[in-house]
Design a protein around this motif. Structure first.
Motif, short mmCIF file in Angstrom:
data_model
loop_
_atom_site.label_atom_id
_atom_site.label_comp_id
_atom_site.label_asym_id
_atom_site.label_seq_id
_atom_site.Cartn_x
_atom_site.Cartn_y
_atom_site.Cartn_z
N MET A 1 0.84 -1.19 0.00
CA MET A 1 0.00 0.00 0.00
C MET A 1 0.89 1.26 0.00
O MET A 1 1.83 1.36 0.77
CB MET A 1 -0.90 -0.01 1.24
N ILE A 2 0.57 2.19 -0.85
CA ILE A 2 1.33 3.44 -0.95
C ILE A 2 0.95 4.36 0.21
O ILE A 2 -0.24 4.58 0.47
CB ILE A 2 1.05 4.15 -2.29
N THR A 3 1.94 4.89 0.87
CA THR A 3 1.70 5.89 1.93
C THR A 3 2.45 7.16 1.56
O THR A 3 3.43 7.13 0.81
CB THR A 3 2.17 5.38 3.31
N LEU A 4 1.98 8.27 2.11
CA LEU A 4 2.61 9.56 1.89
C LEU A 4 3.16 10.05 3.22
O LEU A 4 2.52 9.89 4.25
CB LEU A 4 1.61 10.58 1.36
N ARG A 5 4.35 10.63 3.15
CA ARG A 5 4.94 11.20 4.36
C ARG A 5 5.67 12.49 4.01
O ARG A 5 6.08 12.68 2.86
CB ARG A 5 5.88 10.22 5.05
N ARG A 6 5.84 13.33 5.02
CA ARG A 6 6.55 14.59 4.83
C ARG A 6 8.05 14.31 4.80
O ARG A 6 8.58 13.59 5.66
CB ARG A 6 6.21 15.55 5.97
N ALA A 7 8.72 14.87 3.81
CA ALA A 7 10.16 14.66 3.65
C ALA A 7 10.94 15.48 4.67
O ALA A 7 10.51 16.55 5.09
CB ALA A 7 10.59 15.04 2.24
N LYS A 8 12.09 14.95 5.02
CA LYS A 8 13.04 15.62 5.91
C LYS A 8 14.34 15.84 5.14
O LYS A 8 14.49 15.37 4.01
CB LYS A 8 13.28 14.76 7.15
N GLU A 9 15.28 16.49 5.78
CA GLU A 9 16.56 16.79 5.13
C GLU A 9 17.23 15.52 4.59
O GLU A 9 17.81 15.53 3.51
CB GLU A 9 17.48 17.50 6.13
N GLU A 10 17.13 14.44 5.33
CA GLU A 10 17.80 13.20 4.89
C GLU A 10 17.13 12.57 3.66
O GLU A 10 17.64 11.60 3.10
CB GLU A 10 17.92 12.18 6.03
N ASP A 11 15.99 13.12 3.23
CA ASP A 11 15.31 12.62 2.03
C ASP A 11 15.72 13.36 0.75
O ASP A 11 15.22 13.05 -0.33
CB ASP A 11 13.78 12.75 2.19
N ILE A 12 16.62 14.30 0.87
CA ILE A 12 17.04 15.08 -0.31
C ILE A 12 17.56 14.16 -1.42
O ILE A 12 17.21 14.36 -2.59
CB ILE A 12 18.08 16.16 0.08
N GLU A 13 18.32 13.15 -1.09
CA GLU A 13 18.84 12.24 -2.13
C GLU A 13 17.71 11.47 -2.81
O GLU A 13 17.77 11.21 -4.02
CB GLU A 13 19.88 11.27 -1.57
N VAL A 14 16.67 11.10 -2.06
CA VAL A 14 15.52 10.40 -2.64
C VAL A 14 14.86 11.31 -3.67
O VAL A 14 14.54 10.88 -4.79
CB VAL A 14 14.51 10.01 -1.53
N ILE A 15 14.65 12.57 -3.30
CA ILE A 15 14.03 13.54 -4.22
C ILE A 15 14.90 13.71 -5.47
O ILE A 15 14.40 13.68 -6.60
CB ILE A 15 13.81 14.89 -3.49
#
Length: 164
Positions: A1-15
């Motif tokens: 199941m797809i979930t949505l979460r708020r990104a944090k600084e450590e998610d910059i590489e994912v983006i």
């Protein structure tokens, strides 16, 4: 199941990774690889994304387990009128057709509406088929713009708006 979460600084590489994986299939035939490289470097550098997070941009990441499939990024642009702007919304080509883009835009709608937003605007390249997605989501074309982004490159876009 797809979930949505708020990104944090450590998610910059994912983006950055999702942008790098989606831009060629989205824009190669429209603007070419050289402009893609220029824009990714300008808009998706670690420093630029960190600056956006620190300025209050909200990024949402769509994921299932350990896998991330897409993201959206938005911020307020007109404080007096409570106008927000969707700056980015990209879903991996391999995940198209699974409702991830719709989930992301609906969550942005909910968050902007809950924050008291009066409208959500975005820019979309005139030749990008995402324009049709946004029309189906209730956006209307507000105006046509040609933006100089430096190095001789331009963004030939529609400004679209969704009113709450």
């Amino acid at each position: 199941m797809i979930t949505l979460r708020r990104a944090k600084e450590e998610d910059i590489e994912v983006i950055r990774d999702i942008a790098a994986a989606t831009w060629p299939s989205t824009y190669l035939e429209i603007i070419g690889q050289t402009q893609i490289d220029y824009m990714l470097d300008k808009m998706y550098s670690k420093g630029e994304l960190l600056k956006q997070l620190m300025e209050g941009y909200i990024f949402l990441i769509a994921e299932e387990g350990e896998n991330q499939f897409g993201f959206a990024g938005y911020s307020i642009i007109g404080h007096d009128e409570r106008i927000y702007k969707l700056h980015k919304l990209y879903v991996l080509p391999s995940a198209h057709g699974k409702g991830i883009g719709k989930n992301l835009i609906n969550e942005v709608f909910n968050q902007v509406k809950n924050a008291g937003g009066s409208a959500l605007q975005l820019n979309v390249n005139k030749h990008n088929k995402a324009k049709d997605f946004y029309l189906k989501c209730g956006f209307a074309v507000k105006e046509s713009v040609k933006l100089d982004i430096g190095e001789g490159y331009f963004m030939d876009d529609y400004v679209m708006e969704y009113k709450f």
